[in-house]
Design a protein around this motif. Structure first.
Motif, short mmCIF file in Angstrom:
data_model
loop_
_atom_site.label_atom_id
_atom_site.label_comp_id
_atom_site.label_asym_id
_atom_site.label_seq_id
_atom_site.Cartn_x
_atom_site.Cartn_y
_atom_site.Cartn_z
N ASP A 1 -102.15 -8.70 -44.60
CA ASP A 1 -102.79 -9.17 -43.37
C ASP A 1 -101.92 -8.73 -42.20
O ASP A 1 -100.70 -8.60 -42.35
N ASN B 1 -103.77 -8.90 -32.96
CA ASN B 1 -104.73 -9.52 -33.87
C ASN B 1 -105.14 -10.87 -33.26
O ASN B 1 -104.27 -11.68 -32.93
N SER C 1 -112.21 -10.20 -48.27
CA SER C 1 -113.21 -11.17 -47.83
C SER C 1 -113.24 -11.24 -46.31
O SER C 1 -112.26 -11.67 -45.68
N GLY D 1 -106.70 -8.25 -45.94
CA GLY D 1 -107.09 -9.26 -44.94
C GLY D 1 -107.12 -10.62 -45.59
O GLY D 1 -108.11 -11.35 -45.51
#
Ligand SMILES: C[S@@+](CC[C@H](N)C(=O)[O-])C[C@H]1O[C@@H](n2cnc3c(N)ncnc32)[C@H](O)[C@@H]1O
Length: 239
Positions: free
Chosen positions: A71, A3, A112, A49
């Motif tokens: 996340d 990530n 979001s 997320g």
């Protein structure tokens, strides 16, 4: 599960953005997102997320019974955990590509600016629909297909010297590696048909679709989205 947000240099730059410093009030789309939220009182909420957890804290402070923030970034979750001791909020490290939960276990799923990191949006939306209880809502912000299509995320100069936002490769869905905050960031371009289709094929009822316009303040962080759309907000309900 790599990530970009776990890259130390990227994480440090992200921390300088107005949405990282000022939270929801530093996010130009927040007034539209907030307006589309259903009543939060007593709701079981999932935030996909969740990043620093601004939305998790907002829904908890406004009456949600429980909140799970998901996340895949260890650093983002550490920041989120450091911001609250509210026992109604739980943070989970997981990849949205595979995250799942028992059927009908949430009343509200929010997300979001994270779903453009997911290749199979249709599969994810089907899982979201299954996780929602009847009468539940999904509300998400995703980067706009006109923003992601071409892939470089840069204004280009016309021969006349005007700056225009390029739209190309629109129907070529899939991976784009853009430069964001000085780092190569992989994300996925989905057409409008795929985004809305993912909601409809999951059996959800489309309630609203908004193309928020950024404010002058947002231009500090990104390409000016007062002239070209940068994001899309969608609300859909489960019957
Ligand atoms: C632009 S940030 C938005 C954070 C937060 N939702 C907000 O609006 O402040 C995107 C977030 O999505 C997370 N993310 C990216 N890809 C992910 C994936 N495949 N699974 C889970 N989280 C992911 C990132 O770690 C980051 O925290």
């Amino acid at each position: 599960m790599s990530n970009s947000y776990d890259d130390p240099a990227f994480f440090a730059e992200y921390a300088k953005m107005s949405r990282s410093q000022d939270g929801l009030k530093g996010a130009g789309e927040w007034p539209d997102f907030k307006r589309l939220l259903p009543s939060l009182v007593g709701k079981r909420v999932l935030d996909l997320g969740c990043g620093y957890g601004w939305h998790c804290r907002y829904v908890a402070e406004n009456g949600a019974a429980s909140v799970i923030g998901v996340d895949s970034s260890k650093r983002m979750l550490a920041k989120a955990r450091s911001q609250t001791d509210d026992a109604s909020i739980t943070y989970v490290q997981a990849d949205l590509a595979t995250f799942d939960h028992p059927a009908a276990s949430f009343d509200l799923v929010i997300s979001s600016l994270a779903l453009h990191y997911v290749a199979d949006l249709t599969g994810l939306m089907a899982r979201i629909a299954a996780m929602l209880a009847p009468g539940g809502t999904v509300l998400f912000t995703i980067e706009h297909p006109l923003f992601t299509a071409e892939g470089h995320e840069q204004w280009v100069q016309t021969m006349a010297g005007d700056a225009v936002w390029p739209v190309d490769r629109y129907f070529d869905e899939g991976l784009r590696t853009t430069t964001f905050l000085g780092q190569p960031v992989p994300k996925y371009h989905h057409t409008l048909q795929t985004i809305v289709g993912s909601v409809l094929s999951a059996g959800l009822t489309l309630r609203d679709l908004v193309e928020p316009q950024g404010s002058k303040a947002d231009q500090r962080d990104h390409a000016p989205w007062t002239r070209a759309p940068m994001m899309l907000i969608i609300r859909a309900d489960k019957r």
